[in-house]
Design an enzyme around this catalytic site. Structure first.
Site, mmCIF file in Angstrom:
data_model
loop_
_atom_site.group_PDB
_atom_site.id
_atom_site.type_symbol
_atom_site.label_atom_id
_atom_site.label_comp_id
_atom_site.label_asym_id
_atom_site.label_seq_id
_atom_site.Cartn_x
_atom_site.Cartn_y
_atom_site.Cartn_z
ATOM 1 N N GLN A 77 14.684 19.793 -55.785
ATOM 2 C CA GLN A 77 14.075 20.432 -55.896
ATOM 3 C C GLN A 77 12.363 20.660 -56.219
ATOM 4 O OE1 GLN A 77 15.750 23.170 -59.684
ATOM 5 N NE2 GLN A 77 13.438 24.319 -59.524
ATOM 6 N N ASP A 78 12.579 19.199 -57.307
ATOM 7 C CA ASP A 78 11.157 18.432 -57.357
ATOM 8 C C ASP A 78 11.448 17.146 -57.891
ATOM 9 O OD1 ASP A 78 10.051 19.466 -60.671
ATOM 10 O OD2 ASP A 78 12.011 18.529 -60.210
ATOM 11 N N PRO A 79 10.111 16.400 -57.193
ATOM 12 C CA PRO A 79 11.129 14.660 -57.602
ATOM 13 C C PRO A 79 11.454 14.545 -58.824
ATOM 14 C CG PRO A 79 8.762 15.044 -56.256
ATOM 15 C CD PRO A 79 9.226 16.257 -56.851
#
EC number: 3.2.2.27
Length: 250
Positions: A77-79
């Site tokens: 999804q995101d870092p």
């Protein structure tokens, strides 16, 4: 002391310009170019305001692979939003970082059928054609999802679609509702394999409808690749990691 994985001013644009031609072509599509310009403007503004943005290498997942080289796609999804964690590869962290809970569950699932990985850095998977792509490529320190809805999804959707258009057989591992929403980018008649399960997070890994625990995705991926004359992925990661470590340094 954690690895310094902070994004430097102007680095995002420079890294985009240095991408392999096949990926730059995607970024040059009009709608994608507009979305990336929006992302770039926001990131540079936040950096100028003193925000800490991760990772130092947002496009790292694309640096080593052209679309035709991709054999497996794993979407995040995101870092990671803590210092020293995010590397530009979904789920991966440096070896000296504590293993995040989702990655620990991934390793547990691998260990059902293969030797358990001993390194938290998943660079060896990338060397074997595994694209570890987050759908948002930057994040601010301590603020998960902070760069979502800024245009990254348009960019990464186009990258996923480009991979799916390539005719060489690929496996898409879609864990959790966010990743599964991207299945629409993979044409049903493209000849690829899509495997879906819950996200490996401890919050969802054992829940229905398709628990991540016991999903067998790593075994199924290798069986499918071998049926098509391809080498299986060494999910343990040992065969490539030691000799390639320097090339993947942040």
């Amino acid at each position: 002391m954690p690895n310094d994985n902070r994004l430097a001013p102007a680095a995002l644009a420079a890294q985009a310009a240095a991408l392999p031609a096949a990926w730059r072509h995607v970024l040059e599509q009009p709608a994608v170019a507009r979305a990336f310009a929006s992302v770039l403007g926001h990131v540079e503004q936040r950096l100028a305001e003193g925000a800490v943005v991760y990772p130092a290498t947002p496009f790292r997942a694309l640096d080593q692979l052209a679309p035709a080289d991709v054999r497996v796609v794993i979407l995040g999804q995101d870092p990671y939003h803590g210092p020293g964690q995010a590397q530009g590869l979904a789920f991966s962290v440096p070896d000296d970082c504590k293993c995040p809970p989702s990655l620990r569950n991934i390793f547990n699932e691998i260990a059902v059928d293969y030797p358990r990985p001993t390194r938290h850095d998943l660079s060896a998977w990338t060397r074997q054609g595994v694209l570890l792509l987050n759908t948002s490529l930057t994040v601010e320190d301590g603020q998960p999802g902070s760069h979502a809805k800024r245009g990254w999804e348009t960019v990464t959707d186009a990258l996923i679609a480009e991979v799916a258009r390539d005719p060489s057989p690929k496996v898409f591992l879609l864990w959790g509702a966010h990743a599964q929403a991207k299945q629409a980018l993979v044409p049903a008649d493209a000849g690829h394999l899509v495997l879906a399960a819950n996200h490996p997070s401890p919050l969802s890994a054992r829940r229905p409808p398709v628990p991540f625990v016991g999903c067998g995705h790593f075994r199924q991926t290798n069986a499918w690749l071998q049926q098509r004359g391809q080498k299986p992925v060494d999910w343990s990661g040992e065969q490539n990691n030691a000799s390639r470590q320097g090339k993947f340094a942040l």
